[in-house]
Design a protein around this motif. Structure first.
Motif, PDB file in Angstrom:
ATOM      1  N   GLY A 213       0.828  -1.194   0.000  1.00  0.00           N
ATOM      2  CA  GLY A 213       0.000   0.000   0.000  1.00  0.00           C
ATOM      3  C   GLY A 213       0.865   1.248   0.000  1.00  0.00           C
ATOM      4  O   GLY A 213       2.005   1.245  -0.449  1.00  0.00           O
ATOM      5  N   CYS A 214       0.307   2.362   0.516  1.00  0.00           N
ATOM      6  CA  CYS A 214       1.042   3.631   0.585  1.00  0.00           C
ATOM      7  C   CYS A 214       1.625   4.010  -0.774  1.00  0.00           C
ATOM      8  O   CYS A 214       2.823   4.282  -0.915  1.00  0.00           O
ATOM      9  N   GLY A 215       0.795   4.014  -1.798  1.00  0.00           N
ATOM     10  CA  GLY A 215       1.265   4.377  -3.124  1.00  0.00           C
ATOM     11  C   GLY A 215       0.874   3.338  -4.153  1.00  0.00           C
ATOM     12  O   GLY A 215       0.003   2.498  -3.930  1.00  0.00           O
ATOM     13  N   MET A 216       1.536   3.390  -5.291  1.00  0.00           N
ATOM     14  CA  MET A 216       1.236   2.464  -6.371  1.00  0.00           C
ATOM     15  C   MET A 216       1.560   1.027  -5.972  1.00  0.00           C
ATOM     16  O   MET A 216       2.504   0.782  -5.224  1.00  0.00           O
ATOM     17  N   PRO A 217       0.809   0.042  -6.471  1.00  0.00           N
ATOM     18  CA  PRO A 217       1.075  -1.370  -6.154  1.00  0.00           C
ATOM     19  C   PRO A 217       2.230  -1.917  -6.987  1.00  0.00           C
ATOM     20  O   PRO A 217       2.067  -2.808  -7.823  1.00  0.00           O
ATOM     21  N   ASN A 218       3.418  -1.373  -6.757  1.00  0.00           N
ATOM     22  CA  ASN A 218       4.600  -1.788  -7.504  1.00  0.00           C
ATOM     23  C   ASN A 218       5.134  -3.123  -7.010  1.00  0.00           C
ATOM     24  O   ASN A 218       4.845  -3.561  -5.906  1.00  0.00           O
ATOM     25  N   MET A 219       5.960  -3.732  -7.837  1.00  0.00           N
ATOM     26  CA  MET A 219       6.790  -4.837  -7.373  1.00  0.00           C
ATOM     27  C   MET A 219       8.223  -4.553  -7.805  1.00  0.00           C
ATOM     28  O   MET A 219       8.479  -3.671  -8.627  1.00  0.00           O
ATOM     29  N   TYR A 220       9.152  -5.290  -7.214  1.00  0.00           N
ATOM     30  CA  TYR A 220      10.565  -5.094  -7.500  1.00  0.00           C
ATOM     31  C   TYR A 220      11.206  -6.450  -7.746  1.00  0.00           C
ATOM     32  O   TYR A 220      10.938  -7.410  -7.031  1.00  0.00           O
ATOM     33  N   MET A 221      12.047  -6.513  -8.776  1.00  0.00           N
ATOM     34  CA  MET A 221      12.780  -7.737  -9.094  1.00  0.00           C
ATOM     35  C   MET A 221      14.142  -7.336  -9.631  1.00  0.00           C
ATOM     36  O   MET A 221      14.234  -6.540 -10.563  1.00  0.00           O
ATOM     37  N   GLN A 222      15.181  -7.905  -9.059  1.00  0.00           N
ATOM     38  CA  GLN A 222      16.532  -7.471  -9.379  1.00  0.00           C
ATOM     39  C   GLN A 222      17.464  -8.678  -9.462  1.00  0.00           C
ATOM     40  O   GLN A 222      17.521  -9.481  -8.537  1.00  0.00           O
ATOM     41  N   LYS A 258       8.414 -22.148  -3.218  1.00  0.00           N
ATOM     42  CA  LYS A 258       7.509 -21.158  -3.808  1.00  0.00           C
ATOM     43  C   LYS A 258       8.258 -20.225  -4.751  1.00  0.00           C
ATOM     44  O   LYS A 258       9.440 -19.926  -4.561  1.00  0.00           O
ATOM     45  N   GLN A 259       7.536 -19.770  -5.765  1.00  0.00           N
ATOM     46  CA  GLN A 259       8.062 -18.777  -6.693  1.00  0.00           C
ATOM     47  C   GLN A 259       8.055 -17.398  -6.037  1.00  0.00           C
ATOM     48  O   GLN A 259       7.440 -17.181  -4.994  1.00  0.00           O
ATOM     49  N   MET A 260       8.722 -16.466  -6.678  1.00  0.00           N
ATOM     50  CA  MET A 260       8.613 -15.076  -6.271  1.00  0.00           C
ATOM     51  C   MET A 260       7.213 -14.560  -6.598  1.00  0.00           C
ATOM     52  O   MET A 260       6.456 -15.202  -7.342  1.00  0.00           O
ATOM     53  N   VAL A 261       6.870 -13.408  -6.049  1.00  0.00           N
ATOM     54  CA  VAL A 261       5.566 -12.795  -6.299  1.00  0.00           C
ATOM     55  C   VAL A 261       5.656 -11.915  -7.539  1.00  0.00           C
ATOM     56  O   VAL A 261       6.447 -10.964  -7.578  1.00  0.00           O
ATOM     57  N   PHE A 262       4.855 -12.237  -8.548  1.00  0.00           N
ATOM     58  CA  PHE A 262       4.776 -11.441  -9.774  1.00  0.00           C
ATOM     59  C   PHE A 262       3.358 -10.895  -9.867  1.00  0.00           C
ATOM     60  O   PHE A 262       2.396 -11.657 -10.017  1.00  0.00           O
ATOM     61  N   TRP A 263       3.226  -9.579  -9.807  1.00  0.00           N
ATOM     62  CA  TRP A 263       1.918  -8.970  -9.554  1.00  0.00           C
ATOM     63  C   TRP A 263       1.792  -7.629 -10.253  1.00  0.00           C
ATOM     64  O   TRP A 263       2.763  -6.893 -10.408  1.00  0.00           O
ATOM     65  N   ASN A 269       1.689 -12.453 -14.570  1.00  0.00           N
ATOM     66  CA  ASN A 269       1.384 -12.463 -13.139  1.00  0.00           C
ATOM     67  C   ASN A 269       1.152 -13.895 -12.652  1.00  0.00           C
ATOM     68  O   ASN A 269       0.560 -14.716 -13.357  1.00  0.00           O
ATOM     69  N   ASN A 270       1.606 -14.190 -11.430  1.00  0.00           N
ATOM     70  CA  ASN A 270       1.325 -15.504 -10.842  1.00  0.00           C
ATOM     71  C   ASN A 270       0.523 -15.386  -9.549  1.00  0.00           C
ATOM     72  O   ASN A 270       0.276 -16.390  -8.878  1.00  0.00           O
ATOM     73  N   VAL A 271       0.118 -14.172  -9.206  1.00  0.00           N
ATOM     74  CA  VAL A 271      -0.643 -13.908  -7.989  1.00  0.00           C
ATOM     75  C   VAL A 271      -1.797 -12.971  -8.327  1.00  0.00           C
ATOM     76  O   VAL A 271      -1.628 -12.014  -9.084  1.00  0.00           O
ATOM     77  N   ASP A 272      -2.960 -13.253  -7.754  1.00  0.00           N
ATOM     78  CA  ASP A 272      -4.125 -12.393  -7.942  1.00  0.00           C
ATOM     79  C   ASP A 272      -4.852 -12.301  -6.609  1.00  0.00           C
ATOM     80  O   ASP A 272      -5.339 -13.308  -6.091  1.00  0.00           O
TER      81      ASP A 272
END
Length: 380
Positions: A213-222, A258-263, A269-272
Protein backbone atom coordinates in the motif's frame (compact mmCIF):
# COMPACT_ATOMS: atom_id res chain seq x y z
CA UNK A 1 32.96 35.99 -25.15
CA UNK A 2 31.98 34.83 -21.70
CA UNK A 3 32.91 31.16 -21.25
CA UNK A 4 30.20 28.70 -20.13
CA UNK A 5 29.55 28.52 -16.38
CA UNK A 6 32.00 31.34 -15.66
CA UNK A 7 29.62 33.74 -13.93
CA UNK A 8 28.17 33.43 -10.44
CA UNK A 9 24.63 33.15 -11.81
CA UNK A 10 25.57 30.35 -14.18
CA UNK A 11 27.42 28.49 -11.44
CA UNK A 12 24.32 28.72 -9.26
CA UNK A 13 22.23 27.40 -12.15
CA UNK A 14 24.55 24.42 -12.48
CA UNK A 15 24.35 23.79 -8.73
CA UNK A 16 20.55 23.97 -8.83
CA UNK A 17 20.45 21.56 -11.77
CA UNK A 18 22.72 19.15 -9.92
CA UNK A 19 20.40 19.22 -6.90
CA UNK A 20 17.39 18.56 -9.11
CA UNK A 21 19.16 15.65 -10.74
CA UNK A 22 20.02 14.14 -7.39
CA UNK A 23 16.55 14.62 -5.92
CA UNK A 24 14.94 11.58 -7.61
CA UNK A 25 17.87 9.48 -6.40
CA UNK A 26 17.34 10.50 -2.80
CA UNK A 27 13.56 10.23 -2.91
CA UNK A 28 13.49 7.12 -5.05
CA UNK A 29 12.67 3.51 -4.29
CA UNK A 30 14.88 0.67 -3.05
CA UNK A 31 17.33 -1.89 -4.43
CA UNK A 32 19.72 -4.40 -2.90
CA UNK A 33 23.41 -3.59 -3.35
CA UNK A 34 26.29 -6.05 -3.59
CA UNK A 35 29.23 -6.67 -5.93
CA UNK A 36 27.34 -9.64 -7.35
CA UNK A 37 24.42 -7.54 -8.63
CA UNK A 38 23.63 -6.67 -12.22
CA UNK A 39 23.98 -2.99 -13.29
CA UNK A 40 26.02 -2.06 -10.21
CA UNK A 41 27.72 0.65 -12.25
CA UNK A 42 24.56 1.78 -14.05
CA UNK A 43 23.23 1.10 -17.52
CA UNK A 44 25.51 3.27 -19.66
CA UNK A 45 28.30 1.23 -21.29
CA UNK A 46 31.75 2.18 -20.04
CA UNK A 47 30.48 4.47 -17.26
CA UNK A 48 30.94 3.65 -13.56
CA UNK A 49 28.27 5.82 -11.93
CA UNK A 50 28.81 6.36 -8.17
CA UNK A 51 25.28 7.84 -7.97
CA UNK A 52 23.64 4.96 -9.83
CA UNK A 53 19.92 4.47 -9.15
CA UNK A 54 19.04 2.35 -12.20
CA UNK A 55 18.11 -0.79 -10.19
CA UNK A 56 15.68 1.00 -7.86
CA UNK A 57 12.95 1.84 -10.37
CA UNK A 58 9.68 0.03 -9.55
CA UNK A 59 7.98 -2.39 -11.92
CA UNK A 60 4.31 -1.78 -12.69
CA UNK A 61 1.99 -2.60 -15.59
CA UNK A 62 4.82 -3.84 -17.82
CA UNK A 63 5.16 -6.60 -20.39
CA UNK A 64 6.74 -9.87 -19.27
CA UNK A 65 9.84 -9.08 -21.31
CA UNK A 66 10.33 -5.75 -19.56
CA UNK A 67 9.68 -6.61 -15.90
CA UNK A 68 11.51 -9.93 -15.89
CA UNK A 69 14.96 -9.43 -14.32
CA UNK A 70 14.48 -5.65 -14.58
CA UNK A 71 14.93 -5.62 -18.34
CA UNK A 72 12.88 -2.41 -18.63
CA UNK A 73 16.06 -0.32 -18.45
CA UNK A 74 18.47 -3.06 -19.64
CA UNK A 75 19.76 -3.73 -16.11
CA UNK A 76 19.95 -7.44 -16.95
CA UNK A 77 22.40 -6.66 -19.77
CA UNK A 78 25.09 -5.36 -17.39
CA UNK A 79 26.38 -8.40 -15.45
CA UNK A 80 28.77 -8.14 -12.50
CA UNK A 81 32.50 -8.28 -13.09
CA UNK A 82 34.06 -11.70 -13.58
CA UNK A 83 34.58 -13.38 -10.23
CA UNK A 84 32.04 -11.22 -8.38
CA UNK A 85 29.26 -13.26 -6.81
CA UNK A 86 26.81 -12.88 -3.98
CA UNK A 87 28.13 -15.72 -1.83
CA UNK A 88 25.58 -17.78 0.10
CA UNK A 89 27.06 -19.66 3.10
CA UNK A 90 25.04 -22.89 3.28
CA UNK A 91 23.37 -23.07 6.68
CA UNK A 92 24.67 -19.60 7.57
CA UNK A 93 23.80 -16.03 6.62
CA UNK A 94 24.94 -13.19 4.41
CA UNK A 95 24.75 -9.41 4.60
CA UNK A 96 23.66 -7.00 1.90
CA UNK A 97 22.77 -3.33 1.78
CA UNK A 98 19.38 -1.86 0.89
CA UNK A 99 19.46 1.69 -0.43
CA UNK A 100 17.76 4.17 -2.74
CA UNK A 101 21.04 4.91 -4.50
CA UNK A 102 24.50 3.38 -4.77
CA UNK A 103 25.87 6.61 -3.24
CA UNK A 104 24.44 5.59 0.14
CA UNK A 105 26.20 2.22 0.28
CA UNK A 106 29.71 1.00 1.05
CA UNK A 107 30.13 0.44 -2.71
CA UNK A 108 30.43 4.15 -3.45
CA UNK A 109 32.36 7.15 -2.13
CA UNK A 110 34.31 4.80 0.15
CA UNK A 111 31.20 4.40 2.31
CA UNK A 112 31.32 7.99 3.53
CA UNK A 113 27.66 8.67 2.70
CA UNK A 114 26.12 5.68 4.46
CA UNK A 115 23.69 5.90 7.34
CA UNK A 116 21.40 3.70 9.39
CA UNK A 117 18.60 4.05 6.86
CA UNK A 118 18.40 3.41 3.14
CA UNK A 119 18.84 7.06 2.17
CA UNK A 120 22.08 7.61 4.08
CA UNK A 121 20.31 9.33 6.99
CA UNK A 122 19.63 8.49 10.64
CA UNK A 123 15.92 9.42 10.93
CA UNK A 124 15.52 9.24 14.69
CA UNK A 125 11.95 8.19 15.50
CA UNK A 126 11.09 7.24 11.91
CA UNK A 127 7.68 5.60 11.83
CA UNK A 128 6.91 6.75 15.36
CA UNK A 129 6.74 10.47 14.59
CA UNK A 130 5.36 12.50 11.69
CA UNK A 131 8.80 12.87 10.11
CA UNK A 132 8.73 12.23 6.37
CA UNK A 133 5.07 11.14 6.41
CA UNK A 134 2.11 12.05 4.26
CA UNK A 135 -1.24 13.18 5.65
CA UNK A 136 -2.34 9.53 5.50
CA UNK A 137 0.59 8.48 7.68
CA UNK A 138 2.67 6.86 4.91
CA UNK A 139 6.44 7.35 4.90
CA UNK A 140 7.07 9.17 1.63
CA UNK A 141 10.51 10.63 2.22
CA UNK A 142 12.10 7.32 1.20
CA UNK A 143 9.18 5.79 -0.73
CA UNK A 144 9.27 2.50 1.17
CA UNK A 145 5.49 2.00 1.00
CA UNK A 146 4.82 1.62 4.71
CA UNK A 147 3.74 3.57 7.80
CA UNK A 148 6.29 2.05 10.17
CA UNK A 149 8.79 -0.80 10.49
CA UNK A 150 6.25 -3.36 11.69
CA UNK A 151 4.20 -2.82 8.51
CA UNK A 152 7.15 -3.07 6.11
CA UNK A 153 6.14 -5.81 3.69
CA UNK A 154 9.26 -8.01 3.72
CA UNK A 155 11.93 -8.80 1.13
CA UNK A 156 13.23 -12.06 -0.30
CA UNK A 157 15.98 -13.74 -2.29
CA UNK A 158 15.33 -16.55 -4.77
CA UNK A 159 17.83 -18.87 -6.47
CA UNK A 160 17.99 -20.61 -9.84
CA UNK A 161 20.58 -23.31 -10.51
CA UNK A 162 21.40 -21.88 -13.93
CA UNK A 163 24.59 -20.06 -14.88
CA UNK A 164 22.93 -18.48 -17.92
CA UNK A 165 20.43 -15.80 -16.93
CA UNK A 166 18.42 -16.60 -20.07
CA UNK A 167 17.71 -20.08 -18.66
CA UNK A 168 16.11 -18.74 -15.48
CA UNK A 169 12.32 -19.24 -15.30
CA UNK A 170 9.65 -18.51 -12.67
CA UNK A 171 9.54 -22.24 -11.87
CA UNK A 172 13.28 -22.75 -11.32
CA UNK A 173 13.72 -19.45 -9.45
CA UNK A 174 12.79 -20.49 -5.90
CA UNK A 175 12.57 -18.26 -2.82
CA UNK A 176 15.15 -19.49 -0.28
CA UNK A 177 15.19 -16.71 2.32
CA UNK A 178 12.78 -14.04 3.59
CA UNK A 179 13.41 -11.08 5.87
CA UNK A 180 10.28 -9.68 7.52
CA UNK A 181 9.79 -5.94 8.20
CA UNK A 182 12.06 -4.81 5.39
CA UNK A 183 13.04 -2.68 3.57
CA UNK A 184 13.88 -0.47 6.53
CA UNK A 185 17.52 -0.25 7.65
CA UNK A 186 20.39 -0.18 5.15
CA UNK A 187 22.18 -3.27 6.50
CA UNK A 188 20.11 -6.42 6.03
CA UNK A 189 21.12 -9.96 7.01
CA UNK A 190 19.49 -12.98 5.36
CA UNK A 191 19.65 -16.59 6.55
CA UNK A 192 20.49 -19.42 4.17
CA UNK A 193 19.22 -23.03 4.26
CA UNK A 194 21.49 -25.97 3.42
CA UNK A 195 21.60 -25.21 -0.29
CA UNK A 196 23.40 -27.61 -2.64
CA UNK A 197 26.38 -26.67 -4.79
CA UNK A 198 25.87 -24.39 -7.79
CA UNK A 199 27.07 -25.26 -11.33
CA UNK A 200 30.68 -24.38 -12.14
CA UNK A 201 29.57 -21.04 -13.61
CA UNK A 202 27.56 -20.17 -10.52
CA UNK A 203 23.83 -19.70 -9.96
CA UNK A 204 21.53 -16.76 -10.51
CA UNK A 205 19.60 -15.10 -7.71
CA UNK A 206 16.93 -12.43 -7.62
CA UNK A 207 15.91 -10.03 -4.88
CA UNK A 208 12.37 -8.79 -4.60
CA UNK A 209 9.71 -7.04 -2.58
CA UNK A 210 6.16 -5.83 -3.13
CA UNK A 211 4.83 -2.48 -1.98
CA UNK A 212 2.45 -2.73 0.99
CA UNK A 213 0.00 0.00 0.00
CA UNK A 214 1.04 3.63 0.58
CA UNK A 215 1.27 4.38 -3.12
CA UNK A 216 1.24 2.46 -6.37
CA UNK A 217 1.08 -1.37 -6.15
CA UNK A 218 4.60 -1.79 -7.50
CA UNK A 219 6.79 -4.84 -7.37
CA UNK A 220 10.56 -5.09 -7.50
CA UNK A 221 12.78 -7.74 -9.09
CA UNK A 222 16.53 -7.47 -9.38
CA UNK A 223 19.06 -10.03 -10.72
CA UNK A 224 22.35 -11.05 -9.11
CA UNK A 225 24.98 -13.67 -9.85
CA UNK A 226 25.41 -15.91 -6.81
CA UNK A 227 27.00 -19.12 -5.59
CA UNK A 228 26.75 -21.38 -2.56
CA UNK A 229 29.86 -21.61 -0.37
CA UNK A 230 30.90 -23.61 2.67
CA UNK A 231 29.63 -27.13 3.33
CA UNK A 232 26.91 -27.57 0.72
CA UNK A 233 23.71 -29.56 1.17
CA UNK A 234 22.71 -33.03 -0.01
CA UNK A 235 19.28 -32.16 -1.44
CA UNK A 236 18.43 -30.40 -4.69
CA UNK A 237 15.99 -27.49 -4.76
CA UNK A 238 12.59 -28.51 -6.13
CA UNK A 239 10.60 -26.43 -8.67
CA UNK A 240 8.59 -23.61 -7.15
CA UNK A 241 4.84 -23.07 -7.16
CA UNK A 242 3.05 -19.70 -7.11
CA UNK A 243 2.29 -18.52 -3.56
CA UNK A 244 -1.34 -18.00 -2.50
CA UNK A 245 -2.97 -15.51 -0.14
CA UNK A 246 -3.72 -17.42 3.06
CA UNK A 247 -3.79 -14.90 5.92
CA UNK A 248 -7.41 -15.75 6.72
CA UNK A 249 -7.05 -19.50 6.11
CA UNK A 250 -3.61 -21.04 6.83
CA UNK A 251 -4.75 -24.34 5.31
CA UNK A 252 -4.63 -22.64 1.89
CA UNK A 253 -0.94 -21.71 2.23
CA UNK A 254 1.30 -23.35 -0.36
CA UNK A 255 3.80 -25.60 1.40
CA UNK A 256 7.20 -26.38 -0.02
CA UNK A 257 9.15 -24.37 -2.61
CA UNK A 258 7.51 -21.16 -3.81
CA UNK A 259 8.06 -18.78 -6.69
CA UNK A 260 8.61 -15.08 -6.27
CA UNK A 261 5.57 -12.80 -6.30
CA UNK A 262 4.78 -11.44 -9.77
CA UNK A 263 1.92 -8.97 -9.55
CA UNK A 264 0.23 -6.04 -11.29
CA UNK A 265 1.94 -6.48 -14.65
CA UNK A 266 0.42 -6.55 -18.12
CA UNK A 267 1.32 -10.23 -18.41
CA UNK A 268 3.07 -13.00 -16.51
CA UNK A 269 1.38 -12.46 -13.14
CA UNK A 270 1.32 -15.50 -10.84
CA UNK A 271 -0.64 -13.91 -7.99
CA UNK A 272 -4.12 -12.39 -7.94
CA UNK A 273 -5.57 -10.93 -4.76
CA UNK A 274 -8.61 -8.78 -4.05
CA UNK A 275 -10.64 -7.62 -1.08
CA UNK A 276 -9.27 -6.64 2.32
CA UNK A 277 -6.86 -8.18 4.79
CA UNK A 278 -7.65 -8.84 8.45
CA UNK A 279 -6.63 -5.29 9.39
CA UNK A 280 -9.18 -3.83 6.97
CA UNK A 281 -6.62 -2.59 4.43
CA UNK A 282 -6.61 -3.55 0.76
CA UNK A 283 -4.85 -6.88 0.27
CA UNK A 284 -1.30 -6.66 -1.00
CA UNK A 285 0.78 -9.83 -1.59
CA UNK A 286 4.06 -9.77 0.27
CA UNK A 287 6.97 -11.88 1.46
CA UNK A 288 5.45 -12.68 4.84
CA UNK A 289 2.96 -15.07 6.44
CA UNK A 290 0.03 -13.56 4.53
CA UNK A 291 1.36 -15.43 1.48
CA UNK A 292 2.67 -18.45 3.38
CA UNK A 293 6.31 -17.35 3.62
CA UNK A 294 7.99 -18.02 6.96
CA UNK A 295 10.74 -15.69 8.12
CA UNK A 296 14.35 -16.67 7.60
CA UNK A 297 15.76 -19.63 5.69
CA UNK A 298 13.12 -21.55 3.73
CA UNK A 299 13.89 -25.13 4.76
CA UNK A 300 11.00 -26.82 2.94
CA UNK A 301 12.20 -26.22 -0.63
CA UNK A 302 14.17 -29.44 -1.23
CA UNK A 303 13.82 -32.79 -2.96
CA UNK A 304 14.70 -36.04 -1.19
CA UNK A 305 17.96 -36.72 0.61
CA UNK A 306 21.00 -37.59 -1.51
CA UNK A 307 19.57 -35.89 -4.62
CA UNK A 308 22.71 -33.70 -4.57
CA UNK A 309 26.34 -34.44 -3.72
CA UNK A 310 27.67 -32.50 -0.72
CA UNK A 311 31.03 -30.78 -1.03
CA UNK A 312 32.95 -27.88 0.46
CA UNK A 313 33.30 -24.62 -1.50
CA UNK A 314 35.91 -22.23 -0.17
CA UNK A 315 34.48 -18.72 0.22
CA UNK A 316 35.98 -16.16 -2.13
CA UNK A 317 36.95 -12.51 -1.77
CA UNK A 318 33.38 -11.27 -2.26
CA UNK A 319 32.05 -13.33 0.65
CA UNK A 320 30.54 -11.63 3.69
CA UNK A 321 31.27 -13.42 6.99
CA UNK A 322 28.12 -15.04 8.44
CA UNK A 323 26.57 -12.90 11.15
CA UNK A 324 28.72 -9.89 10.28
CA UNK A 325 26.71 -6.87 11.41
CA UNK A 326 28.20 -4.36 9.01
CA UNK A 327 29.62 -4.91 5.51
CA UNK A 328 33.29 -4.10 5.12
CA UNK A 329 33.73 -0.84 3.25
CA UNK A 330 35.14 -1.14 -0.23
CA UNK A 331 36.90 1.47 -2.25
CA UNK A 332 34.70 3.81 -4.22
CA UNK A 333 35.00 4.52 -7.92
CA UNK A 334 37.68 7.18 -7.59
CA UNK A 335 41.42 6.54 -7.41
CA UNK A 336 42.56 5.26 -4.01
CA UNK A 337 38.94 5.08 -2.89
CA UNK A 338 38.45 8.82 -3.26
CA UNK A 339 35.45 10.52 -4.77
CA UNK A 340 35.48 10.76 -8.58
CA UNK A 341 36.43 14.10 -10.07
CA UNK A 342 35.53 15.83 -13.30
CA UNK A 343 38.33 17.15 -15.45
CA UNK A 344 38.58 20.87 -16.05
CA UNK A 345 36.98 22.05 -19.25
CA UNK A 346 38.09 24.78 -21.63
CA UNK A 347 36.34 27.56 -19.70
CA UNK A 348 38.23 30.34 -17.94
CA UNK A 349 39.04 30.36 -14.22
CA UNK A 350 39.54 26.59 -14.19
CA UNK A 351 35.77 25.97 -14.10
CA UNK A 352 34.98 22.29 -14.56
CA UNK A 353 33.08 21.38 -17.70
CA UNK A 354 30.21 19.10 -16.66
CA UNK A 355 28.49 18.96 -20.05
CA UNK A 356 29.90 15.51 -20.78
CA UNK A 357 28.67 14.31 -17.41
CA UNK A 358 25.18 15.69 -17.96
CA UNK A 359 24.95 13.99 -21.34
CA UNK A 360 25.33 10.64 -19.60
CA UNK A 361 22.85 11.18 -16.80
CA UNK A 362 19.84 8.87 -16.72
CA UNK A 363 17.17 9.73 -14.19
CA UNK A 364 14.44 7.30 -13.29
CA UNK A 365 11.26 9.02 -12.15
CA UNK A 366 8.38 7.18 -10.51
CA UNK A 367 5.10 8.69 -11.72
CA UNK A 368 2.45 7.75 -9.20
CA UNK A 369 -0.02 10.37 -10.36
CA UNK A 370 0.27 9.27 -13.99
CA UNK A 371 -0.06 5.57 -13.11
CA UNK A 372 3.14 4.77 -15.00
CA UNK A 373 5.93 2.56 -13.75
CA UNK A 374 8.72 4.90 -14.73
CA UNK A 375 9.90 7.43 -17.27
CA UNK A 376 13.46 7.52 -18.51
CA UNK A 377 14.61 11.08 -18.95
CA UNK A 378 17.76 11.51 -20.96
CA UNK A 379 19.50 14.83 -20.59
CA UNK A 380 21.58 15.38 -23.69
Amino acid sequence: MTPPYSGHRNRMAVLTLAILLLAPSVLGHVAVWHKGMYCLNGTIPGVDDPDNNAPVSPLFNLSREDWWMHHVNKCDEFPPDDGDFLELPAGGSFVTELAVNRAFTSLSYNGTRTGTFIDGQEHLGLGETDEGKSAEGCITEMNIHTMNESMAAGTAFAISYNSDIKEVTPENLVVFTVLYHTPWHRVAEYKVPDLPECPSGGCHCAWGWVANGCGMPNMYMQPLRCKVVGQTGSKEVAPGKPPVWCEDDPSRCVSGPKQMVFWHQLEGNNVDVSGFDLSGRARSPAYNNKMGFSEGAQTDIFLDNDSATPTFITPGPSSTPPGFSEPAFTSGPGSNGSEPTFTSGPGANGVRDISGFLSLVTTVVSCATLQLSCIYLYLI
